[in-house]
Design a protein around this motif. Structure first.
Motif, PDB file in Angstrom:
ATOM      1  N   THR A   2       1.004  -1.448   0.195  1.00  0.00           N
ATOM      2  CA  THR A   2      -0.164   0.014   0.377  1.00  0.00           C
ATOM      3  C   THR A   2       1.403   1.411   0.036  1.00  0.00           C
ATOM      4  OG1 THR A   2      -1.456  -1.247   1.242  1.00  0.00           O
ATOM      5  CG2 THR A   2      -1.941   1.345   1.215  1.00  0.00           C
ATOM      6  N   ASP A   5       2.163   1.896  -3.406  1.00  0.00           N
ATOM      7  CA  ASP A   5       1.364   1.904  -4.448  1.00  0.00           C
ATOM      8  C   ASP A   5       0.688   3.344  -4.192  1.00  0.00           C
ATOM      9  OD1 ASP A   5      -0.055   0.138  -6.225  1.00  0.00           O
ATOM     10  OD2 ASP A   5      -0.918  -1.257  -4.382  1.00  0.00           O
ATOM     11  N   LYS A   9       0.896   6.209  -7.070  1.00  0.00           N
ATOM     12  CA  LYS A   9       0.205   7.386  -6.871  1.00  0.00           C
ATOM     13  C   LYS A   9       0.383   8.974  -6.683  1.00  0.00           C
ATOM     14  CE  LYS A   9      -3.310   4.276  -8.352  1.00  0.00           C
ATOM     15  NZ  LYS A   9      -3.253   4.273  -9.742  1.00  0.00           N
ATOM     16  N   SER A  17      -0.193  -0.509 -10.887  1.00  0.00           N
ATOM     17  CA  SER A  17       0.534  -1.472  -9.672  1.00  0.00           C
ATOM     18  C   SER A  17       2.018  -1.461  -9.053  1.00  0.00           C
ATOM     19  CB  SER A  17      -0.353  -1.434  -9.051  1.00  0.00           C
ATOM     20  OG  SER A  17      -0.238  -2.998  -9.627  1.00  0.00           O
TER      21      SER A  17
END
Length: 160
Positions: A2, A5, A9, A17
């Motif tokens: 996470t 990720d 982003k 991803s």
């Protein structure tokens, strides 16, 4: 994954991803992320992948991203592969786009990026076919070079 990720982003990577850059599809293995201070290294290659995706108008698959030494050896990677340093991606067309026409578009788009931005990005480019399918290797941050003389050199000459 996470946190990686979120990093991707936050740096404008919209279509790829952490799982994709950490999964070695042909080996069926997902590896742990590299050290966090290495994460910026993959951004230029992912930006090239985003550009290719936009130019082609369809998704791309990441076959390999980061490869730790043991997995690099299992994959038959070069001893100093840029995959080891989180600077490289092997990109593939999705099954729905694996026509000769799409493959040629894919290679030409990658070749144009190499010719226009290769020096700036210190880009490595490898085009593989037919035994490896429609695969394009892109790495950034090491030095500008290309290989696979049988396919890459003629393509680049035709685009000059």
């Amino acid at each position: 994954m996470t946190k990686l990720d979120e990093f991707l982003k936050d740096h404008g990577i919209q279509h790829f991803s952490a799982r994709e850059v950490l999964t070695l599809r042909r080996l069926g293995v997902t590896v742990d992320p590299p050290p966090e201070d290495w994460w910026p290294r993959i951004l230029p290659a992912l930006e090239v992948a985003e550009t290719l995706r936009a130019q082609l108008g369809h998704p791309l698959l990441i076959g390999n991203g980061y490869r730790p030494p043991a997995e690099n050896k299992r994959a038959g990677g070069a001893r100093r592969s840029q995959h080891l340093f989180f600077r490289a991606l092997d990109l593939d067309l999705p099954r729905s786009a694996k026509t000769r026409e799409h493959q040629e578009e894919f290679y030409e788009a990658a070749g144009r990026i190499f010719l226009s931005r290769g020096e700036e990005l210190k880009m490595g480019l490898g085009l593989y076919r037919p035994w490896r399918g429609s695969r394009v290797h892109v790495d950034c941050g090491y030095r500008r070079r290309h290989w696979s003389r049988k396919y890459t050199s003629p393509l680049l000459e035709s685009l000059r």
